[in-house]
Design a protein around this motif. Sequence first.
Motif, mmCIF file in Angstrom:
data_model
loop_
_atom_site.group_PDB
_atom_site.id
_atom_site.type_symbol
_atom_site.label_atom_id
_atom_site.label_comp_id
_atom_site.label_asym_id
_atom_site.label_seq_id
_atom_site.Cartn_x
_atom_site.Cartn_y
_atom_site.Cartn_z
ATOM 1 N N TYR B 19 72.848 128.762 27.734
ATOM 2 C CA TYR B 19 71.475 128.643 27.191
ATOM 3 C C TYR B 19 70.570 128.862 28.381
ATOM 4 O O TYR B 19 70.454 127.988 29.238
ATOM 5 N N PHE B 22 71.840 127.631 31.657
ATOM 6 C CA PHE B 22 72.703 126.457 31.502
ATOM 7 C C PHE B 22 74.024 126.876 30.859
ATOM 8 O O PHE B 22 74.050 127.409 29.748
ATOM 9 N N VAL B 24 76.906 126.379 28.852
ATOM 10 C CA VAL B 24 77.322 125.397 27.837
ATOM 11 C C VAL B 24 78.814 125.466 27.549
ATOM 12 O O VAL B 24 79.462 124.439 27.382
ATOM 13 N N PRO B 43 82.162 113.781 24.307
ATOM 14 C CA PRO B 43 80.876 113.088 24.413
ATOM 15 C C PRO B 43 79.729 113.967 23.928
ATOM 16 O O PRO B 43 79.852 115.186 23.846
ATOM 17 N N SER B 44 78.649 113.313 23.621
ATOM 18 C CA SER B 44 77.467 114.033 23.152
ATOM 19 C C SER B 44 76.992 115.019 24.216
ATOM 20 O O SER B 44 76.996 114.709 25.400
ATOM 21 N N GLY B 45 76.636 116.215 23.777
ATOM 22 C CA GLY B 45 76.147 117.228 24.701
ATOM 23 C C GLY B 45 77.249 117.985 25.395
ATOM 24 O O GLY B 45 76.992 118.767 26.306
ATOM 25 N N SER B 46 78.479 117.795 24.944
ATOM 26 C CA SER B 46 79.589 118.459 25.637
ATOM 27 C C SER B 46 79.821 119.878 25.111
ATOM 28 O O SER B 46 80.672 120.581 25.625
ATOM 29 N N GLY B 47 79.097 120.279 24.083
ATOM 30 C CA GLY B 47 79.218 121.658 23.609
ATOM 31 C C GLY B 47 80.067 121.816 22.364
ATOM 32 O O GLY B 47 80.410 122.942 21.986
ATOM 33 N N LYS B 48 80.383 120.738 21.670
ATOM 34 C CA LYS B 48 81.218 120.822 20.463
ATOM 35 C C LYS B 48 80.514 121.647 19.385
ATOM 36 O O LYS B 48 81.093 122.573 18.815
ATOM 37 N N SER B 49 79.254 121.273 19.110
ATOM 38 C CA SER B 49 78.507 122.004 18.074
ATOM 39 C C SER B 49 78.375 123.466 18.471
ATOM 40 O O SER B 49 78.601 124.356 17.654
ATOM 41 N N THR B 50 78.005 123.688 19.695
ATOM 42 C CA THR B 50 77.824 125.065 20.144
ATOM 43 C C THR B 50 79.110 125.853 19.912
ATOM 44 O O THR B 50 79.073 126.989 19.431
HETATM 45 N N1 LIG Z 1 69.104 125.907 21.579
HETATM 46 C C1 LIG Z 1 69.395 125.324 22.741
HETATM 47 N N2 LIG Z 1 68.733 125.652 23.866
HETATM 48 C C2 LIG Z 1 69.027 125.082 25.056
HETATM 49 N N3 LIG Z 1 69.966 124.145 25.223
HETATM 50 C C3 LIG Z 1 70.680 123.736 24.151
HETATM 51 C C4 LIG Z 1 70.416 124.318 22.853
HETATM 52 N N4 LIG Z 1 71.270 123.739 21.958
HETATM 53 C C5 LIG Z 1 72.016 122.870 22.680
HETATM 54 N N5 LIG Z 1 71.669 122.870 23.970
HETATM 55 C C6 LIG Z 1 72.284 122.099 25.027
HETATM 56 O O1 LIG Z 1 73.632 122.471 25.094
HETATM 57 C C7 LIG Z 1 74.438 121.343 25.298
HETATM 58 C C8 LIG Z 1 75.507 121.283 24.230
HETATM 59 O O2 LIG Z 1 74.924 120.984 22.994
HETATM 60 P P1 LIG Z 1 75.760 120.714 21.693
HETATM 61 O O3 LIG Z 1 76.733 121.810 21.487
HETATM 62 O O4 LIG Z 1 74.835 120.452 20.584
HETATM 63 O O5 LIG Z 1 76.531 119.386 22.063
HETATM 64 P P2 LIG Z 1 77.364 118.386 21.138
HETATM 65 O O6 LIG Z 1 77.388 118.952 19.757
HETATM 66 O O7 LIG Z 1 78.679 118.303 21.754
HETATM 67 O O8 LIG Z 1 76.649 117.088 21.207
HETATM 68 C C9 LIG Z 1 73.556 120.141 25.308
HETATM 69 O O9 LIG Z 1 73.349 119.759 26.664
HETATM 70 C C10 LIG Z 1 72.291 120.616 24.712
HETATM 71 O O10 LIG Z 1 71.204 119.998 25.317
#
Ligand SMILES: Nc1ncnc2c1ncn2[C@@H]1O[C@H](COP(=O)(O)OP(=O)(O)O)[C@@H](O)[C@H]1O
Lengths: 683, 250
Positions: B19, B22, B24, B43-50
């Motif tokens: 991103y 950053f 991810v 953990p939260s913010g580890s990139g699972k959703s991404t």
């Molecule tokens: N659209 C975006 N732009 C910039 N950073 C993002 C965006 N979406 C997520 N992030 C960052 O990417 C990282 C991973 O996010 P995410 O995949 O949602 O984590 P998780 O689902 O594991 O909690 C987080 O640090 C988040 O802040």
Amino acid sequence: MSSNSQPTTIYQQDVPRRHAPITATGVLGWMRANLFRTWFDSILTVVATLFLISAIIGFIEWTVGAANWYSVLRNLSNLMVGSLQASPEALVRVNLMTLLLAFGIGVSLRAWSRVGLRGWLWTAGVSALFVVIPALTSTLPLPPSMVTSGSIAVVSGSVSETPISTFTFIGRAGETIRLAVADEAGQDDQNLASISAFGDRAADALINAARAQVAAQTRLAEIERLLSDESLAAGQRALLTSERDNLTEDVEVISERYALNSADVAVRVLAADGETVLVEGLLSPGGEALTYTLPEDGWYILDHAVQAEEANTLLQLQGVYPVLERSVTRTRLDADGNPMVSRTGQTQTESFIQHVRLTDDFTTEAAVPRIDGEDVTRYLFVNNQYRGIRDLTDYLVLHFGPFFERTGRAVLPSVGLVALGYLLMQLLDRVLPPVPPAPKLSRRVAFWLWFAMPFVVYFIIAGTDARNWGGLFLTFLLTAVGIVLSFPIGVLLALGRRADDLPVVKYFCILVIEFVRGVPLITVLFLASLALPLVNPALSEVPGAVRAMVAITIFSAAYLAENVRGGLQSIPPGQVEAAKALGMNPVQVTLRITLPQALRAVIPALVGQCISLFKDTSLVAIVGLADLTRIADIIVAQAEYIGLRRETYLFVAALYFIFSFAMAYVSRKIELSGSGAARQVQL
Amino acid sequence: MKTTNAEAIIVCNKVNKWYGDFHVLRDVSVQIAQKEVVVVIGPSGSGKSTFIRCINRLEEHQEGDIIVDGIPLGNDVRNIAAIRSEIGMVFQQFNLFPHLTVLQNITLAPMQVRRQSRAEAERKAMELLERVRIPEQANKYPGQLSGGQQQRVAIARALAMEPKIMLFDEPTSALDPEMIKEVLEVMKDLARSGMTMICVTHEMGFAQEVGDRVLFFDQGRIVEEGTPETFFDLSAEHHERTRAFLDQIL
Ligand SMILES: Nc1ncnc2c1ncn2[C@@H]1O[C@H](COP(=O)(O)OP(=O)(O)O)[C@@H](O)[C@H]1O
Ligand SMILES: [Mg+2]
């Protein structure tokens, strides 16, 4: 905590549910909560209520006692359609359009809403007003006309009016006129001052003089009462005494001063030729009245002469009313009754003078009678207006009843068509009930009806001359076209502005939106009407109304685009993601997911825009179009309606209000429909 | 594990995503077999959703390959459409369409994308609603349902496209405890019926009952991978980040 061996506390006893206290619910509760919550609230409430009451009372007093609604009553069709009223064919088309729209409203009511018993009762009740009120008021007696016959000029303030002895009036065959001495009115000043009738200039002066005298007498009596008080201070006493002396110099009895009703009057009714005597007689104070039944429609002349050197006699006439002059333009017809067309293809019009009786619609086109080569005076009555303090009966018979009668001619058929549309659809839904998931048949009919409406209306309207469009009709057309056309354009502009992956489209949309929003509507109207022909001379052939429509559409599209964009921005990104994840393409996502939600979210803003567009159309007057407001301007500029601004503009304001309110009402219904009900929209 | 030897339906090879600047996702490589149920934890913010959003191209990856059912994910619009119609997704916030009824939510995509007739789509929608046990809510709007009911509708909506793969992004995190169970039941049914699933969830019970494999994400990397039994066994050998995380949740 002290010890973990201590048991939890258990509350076994149940508290039964009760009704809310009476002071918290119902009207009382509401008033307490909203009007009298604090001392300050209570004071505000009382002050506001008093103000409201006095305003309402003042308005009613003015309406009943003084307001002259003739400028509205006489110009209803002018206010509705402007110059189109001259062409009977155009009127048919406009009426057809109105009825069609009413029918459509009826169909929609059934399709998307439900009219319950209460709704029907209301409709029936309100419609009945338009029948019952005129029927009732027409049984009330018309006020008489007061005419002065005499040889003494009447002085009131700075005016001096010499009684006129010959004047002309119009009447219908079979109507009976009644001529008599106004015994009661001429008896004393008190009676004279309280006359409630039409009056000629001299009678008007008499009434005004009598009123001044009555006021002076009252003041004198008051002063005498104050002076009789022994304890009055010397200075005060001196002041009052000098005021009394001044007053007594002026005080005289009007009925004596003009030898009122002391002499007989010889009257004659002549035919329009000015020679044939139809009836003659001598009217004496306290004597018999003279009645005469008019033989035919048209002009008559009344001629009266007081039988004394120095006397004035007040006559009370029934069936003789003020006459208005009106200049009318209409399509010229040839010998066969077909409209005459000039070489350039325009229908020819002609102007001529009509005379209309103030109290009803009786109209004659015959020439004004002449005696010795001079028109006989026909403006006997002051400004053709009512004189004296109008009482409730006169208000009802002269203004209230005719208003309902005339507006009823438009309202009743429209309401009828609304009801017809509703009932037809009800029948349709009964006969062909829908199979559950499918929508009601009436809904489909309504959808297609409104889809076809613009085309049908265009077809109907196309047969009228756009140069003659005016009044409420023009206001509606400008609004409807503005809304219908600016909607798709505005939505496209909004979508374009958000199209980040199409930068050319995006910046073009931004440019258009910001440019149009950066200039006032008047400027856009001027550009459309004045600058466009410079671009291409052929454009000057386009009627002004159409050019105004283009200007209004563009203007409104830019604002609409921003409203819609706001709605689009309020849609959470998850919506688009979910739709994309289901495999929908961008067009499907926009049409099915984002746009419907965005539009629903901004309904209040969109309707607000429609309402302000409706009102802003009044600016087209500046480029020479005769919309509703402009027609009102034109009316009050006519000599006949001078001084009737308040009444005219009030009526126009009421029209604007009714339709704006209707738009707001429909918008609330739409907000509440479908998922709006589920989301519990706050109104 | 049920189907270790089946051919992989999802192949991720050294996937990297940024991103802005950053980083991810860092060299994420994983193969998922047909009918496999993979639980993603971290953990939260580890990139699972991404990560799971990259699989149906809601997010674009910049390096590496993602191949779904033999179709490589690139900028080719047709590939994206093809892959999306094979993958159903369920979101933490349900993302139901609030302006449509439950039935319309479910039938919209089959009618629009698969060009099914209304009757066909509605018949199938009712079947699915039976399956997620809320047929009586068909004509309500999402706003009138509880969170658990909404999430079950969302599952039915995804299933209506007859996907081969289902992605779940924390489907129970926005729910009250009472409602978590009803959603998990539906997901377990789905897993037992042989659906290929990738679930981001911290529901240990679910992972242990139907999960075939657990992926542990930390700071954009897969730092540990294994069967639920060994993964949640504190006595087994673990990466230090895993141990720290497990200490928190167990
Ligand atoms: N659209 C975006 N732009 C910039 N950073 C993002 C965006 N979406 C997520 N992030 C960052 O990417 C990282 C991973 O996010 P995410 O995949 O949602 O984590 P998780 O689902 O594991 O909690 C987080 O640090 C988040 O802040
Ligand atoms: Mg997440």
